[in-house]
Scaffold this motif. Structure first.
Motif, PDB file in Angstrom:
ATOM      1  N   UNK A  88      61.911  -8.383 -75.811  1.00  0.00           N
ATOM      2  CA  UNK A  88      61.213  -7.151 -75.451  1.00  0.00           C
ATOM      3  C   UNK A  88      60.568  -6.468 -76.655  1.00  0.00           C
ATOM      4  N   UNK A  89      60.458  -7.170 -77.762  1.00  0.00           N
ATOM      5  CA  UNK A  89      59.899  -6.573 -78.965  1.00  0.00           C
ATOM      6  C   UNK A  89      58.518  -5.976 -78.698  1.00  0.00           C
ATOM      7  N   UNK A  90      58.343  -4.703 -79.054  1.00  0.00           N
ATOM      8  CA  UNK A  90      57.069  -3.959 -78.990  1.00  0.00           C
ATOM      9  C   UNK A  90      56.607  -3.648 -77.563  1.00  0.00           C
ATOM     10  N   UNK A  91      57.320  -4.101 -76.552  1.00  0.00           N
ATOM     11  CA  UNK A  91      56.828  -3.966 -75.186  1.00  0.00           C
ATOM     12  C   UNK A  91      56.805  -2.520 -74.698  1.00  0.00           C
ATOM     13  N   UNK A  92      57.646  -1.660 -75.255  1.00  0.00           N
ATOM     14  CA  UNK A  92      57.708  -0.291 -74.751  1.00  0.00           C
ATOM     15  C   UNK A  92      56.547   0.568 -75.226  1.00  0.00           C
ATOM     16  N   UNK A  93      55.901   0.180 -76.351  1.00  0.00           N
ATOM     17  CA  UNK A  93      54.807   0.990 -76.885  1.00  0.00           C
ATOM     18  C   UNK A  93      53.481   0.238 -76.932  1.00  0.00           C
ATOM     19  N   UNK A  94      53.498  -0.911 -77.611  1.00  0.00           N
ATOM     20  CA  UNK A  94      52.256  -1.653 -77.838  1.00  0.00           C
ATOM     21  C   UNK A  94      52.478  -3.141 -77.552  1.00  0.00           C
ATOM     22  N   UNK A  95      52.540  -3.517 -76.272  1.00  0.00           N
ATOM     23  CA  UNK A  95      52.887  -4.895 -75.895  1.00  0.00           C
ATOM     24  C   UNK A  95      51.905  -5.941 -76.401  1.00  0.00           C
ATOM     25  N   UNK A  96      50.654  -5.528 -76.681  1.00  0.00           N
ATOM     26  CA  UNK A  96      49.682  -6.498 -77.192  1.00  0.00           C
ATOM     27  C   UNK A  96      50.066  -7.028 -78.567  1.00  0.00           C
ATOM     28  N   UNK A  97      51.010  -6.375 -79.252  1.00  0.00           N
ATOM     29  CA  UNK A  97      51.501  -6.885 -80.532  1.00  0.00           C
ATOM     30  C   UNK A  97      52.009  -8.321 -80.382  1.00  0.00           C
ATOM     31  N   UNK A  98      52.638  -8.621 -79.239  1.00  0.00           N
ATOM     32  CA  UNK A  98      53.213  -9.954 -79.052  1.00  0.00           C
ATOM     33  C   UNK A  98      52.144 -11.035 -79.036  1.00  0.00           C
ATOM     34  N   UNK A  99      50.922 -10.697 -78.669  1.00  0.00           N
ATOM     35  CA  UNK A  99      49.867 -11.692 -78.510  1.00  0.00           C
ATOM     36  C   UNK A  99      48.963 -11.821 -79.733  1.00  0.00           C
ATOM     37  N   UNK A 100      49.169 -10.974 -80.747  1.00  0.00           N
ATOM     38  CA  UNK A 100      48.297 -11.019 -81.911  1.00  0.00           C
ATOM     39  C   UNK A 100      48.625 -12.235 -82.772  1.00  0.00           C
ATOM     40  N   UNK A 101      47.659 -13.098 -83.008  1.00  0.00           N
ATOM     41  CA  UNK A 101      47.896 -14.283 -83.822  1.00  0.00           C
ATOM     42  C   UNK A 101      48.038 -13.936 -85.297  1.00  0.00           C
ATOM     43  N   UNK A 102      47.450 -12.825 -85.705  1.00  0.00           N
ATOM     44  CA  UNK A 102      47.683 -12.246 -87.031  1.00  0.00           C
ATOM     45  C   UNK A 102      48.284 -10.860 -86.812  1.00  0.00           C
ATOM     46  N   UNK A 103      49.511 -10.677 -87.268  1.00  0.00           N
ATOM     47  CA  UNK A 103      50.204  -9.454 -86.901  1.00  0.00           C
ATOM     48  C   UNK A 103      50.635  -8.614 -88.102  1.00  0.00           C
ATOM     49  N   UNK A 104      51.612  -9.082 -88.881  1.00  0.00           N
ATOM     50  CA  UNK A 104      52.224  -8.239 -89.901  1.00  0.00           C
ATOM     51  C   UNK A 104      51.201  -7.682 -90.878  1.00  0.00           C
ATOM     52  N   UNK A 105      50.320  -8.524 -91.393  1.00  0.00           N
ATOM     53  CA  UNK A 105      49.343  -8.052 -92.374  1.00  0.00           C
ATOM     54  C   UNK A 105      48.191  -7.339 -91.682  1.00  0.00           C
ATOM     55  N   UNK A 116      49.870  -4.165 -89.628  1.00  0.00           N
ATOM     56  CA  UNK A 116      50.835  -3.245 -90.232  1.00  0.00           C
ATOM     57  C   UNK A 116      50.691  -3.120 -91.747  1.00  0.00           C
ATOM     58  N   UNK A 117      50.717  -4.239 -92.453  1.00  0.00           N
ATOM     59  CA  UNK A 117      50.682  -4.161 -93.919  1.00  0.00           C
ATOM     60  C   UNK A 117      49.389  -3.552 -94.437  1.00  0.00           C
ATOM     61  N   UNK A 118      48.314  -3.622 -93.644  1.00  0.00           N
ATOM     62  CA  UNK A 118      47.051  -3.023 -94.078  1.00  0.00           C
ATOM     63  C   UNK A 118      47.217  -1.529 -94.319  1.00  0.00           C
TER      64      UNK A 118
END
Length: 342
Positions: A162-179, A182-184
């Motif tokens: 259920x990671x990120x599903x309560x706020x921003x569920x599209x996070x799960x589908x991002x092929x580039x995520x952390x950088x 978020x890290x940007x």
């Protein structure tokens, strides 16, 4: 002008902070809201007394003729929406990530510059009160020579199916995520506080198998002033804080005259070199909405520029460096080499 007309597009999770902030700025009149799903736009229009709801972005701009448009939509829409605003001569704030790719970002900046447009990227971390206080401390010369800067990102929201599903569920589908997502934020903070970055080395990985992109890793930065920087990110681990989304982690800055630390509750402590006692740094800030009311501070900053001619930060042209550093991080990770930036 003693008041500016603001229109906005987008009604996602984070947009609530933007509409709340606009509503609290007395010089702003919200004149229109646009969204592909009309019902969600109508809910916000009722809440913030916005008279007109649209489903077509260009139509809203042509009908309302706002002094500023706030683009609060996913990056896939940004090239089209920003280009439309620039063509109509309307200044814009554009949500980050600025675009879906570095090539799109370069092309969009070229369009903005060619047409003399004014576009500010909504990068709000640098407006968080602890970073503004740190900037004051740096400007006062507390550190002398800077040695090393590190930030440990530990929001603790990336575990399980259920990671990120309560706020921003599209996070799960991002092929580039952390950088990319978020890290940007911290890349921008590092540049704001410590100056330009000359090279980057990245080691990225995915820990939670339910998401597509990377959710942990290290970014090593060479600053042009000789200092070194470390972004140490892991979205599955957490840190000590009453609200783990307040600072989203902890920072440590080391220099010849002392060390400054930022904790998860926004607390700052200073220890002079060769001493063992820490001094608590007191400063005023408001724990409201997101990140110490940083969304309000960013939007207030833009209004102050438009109405009173104050200096403007993070135009699209200035922000392009963040996008290029993020792209270089992915290249570095893929090739396992340090990348020197242009």
């Amino acid at each position: 002008m003693d008041k500016i007309k603001v229109a906005a597009v987008g009604t996602g999770y984070f947009s609530r902070f933007q509409y709340s902030a606009w509503d609290r700025i007395p010089e702003v009149h919200l004149v229109g809201i646009c969204n592909r799903t009309r019902s969600t736009a109508e809910e916000l229009a009722d809440q913030y007394r916005i008279n007109t709801v649209y489903t077509d972005f260009r139509q809203m701009l042509e009908m309302e003729k706002p002094d500023l448009v706030d683009i609060i939509t996913p990056p896939v829409t940004h090239v089209d929406y920003v280009t439309t605003a620039v063509e109509l001569g309307i200044p814009a704030i554009c949500q980050k990530p600025f675009t879906s790719s570095v090539s799109d970002a370069r092309k969009l900046v070229a369009i903005i510059e060619d047409k003399g447009g004014k576009v500010i990227v909504h990068e709000n971390f640098r407006f968080q009160p602890w970073y503004r206080k740190i900037r004051e401390i740096l400007d006062e010369g507390w550190f002398g020579q800077l040695y090393e800067i590190s930030f440990a990102l530990r929001p603790g929201d990336g575990q399980g199916t259920a990671a990120y599903m309560d706020r921003q569920p599209y996070f799960q589908e991002m092929e580039r995520f952390l950088v990319h997502e978020t890290a940007v934020h911290l890349i921008d903070v590092f540049r704001y506080l410590f100056g330009e970055i000359g090279a980057v080395y990245a080691d990225l990985r995915r820990v939670n198998p339910v998401i597509k992109g990377e959710d942990a890793g290290f970014l090593l930065f060479d600053f042009l002033n000789g200092a070194k920087g470390l972004f140490d990110g892991n979205r599955l681990s957490d840190h000590c804080a009453d609200n783990r989304r307040l600072t989203m982690g902890e920072m440590r800055i080391e220099g010849e005259r002392g060390t400054l630390t930022l904790d998860g509750n926004g607390g700052l402590r200073w220890r002079e070199h060769s001493q063992n006692e820490f001094k608590v740094i007191s400063y005023d800030w408001i724990d409201r909405d997101f990140g110490g009311d940083c969304v309000y501070s960013l939007q207030r900053h833009v209004v102050d520029h438009l109405l009173y001619g104050k200096e403007l930060m993070n135009t699209a042209k200035e922000y392009l460096a963040n996008v290029e550093i993020a792209e270089a991080s992915y290249v570095s990770n893929e090739k396992a080499v340090k990348i020197t930036l242009r």
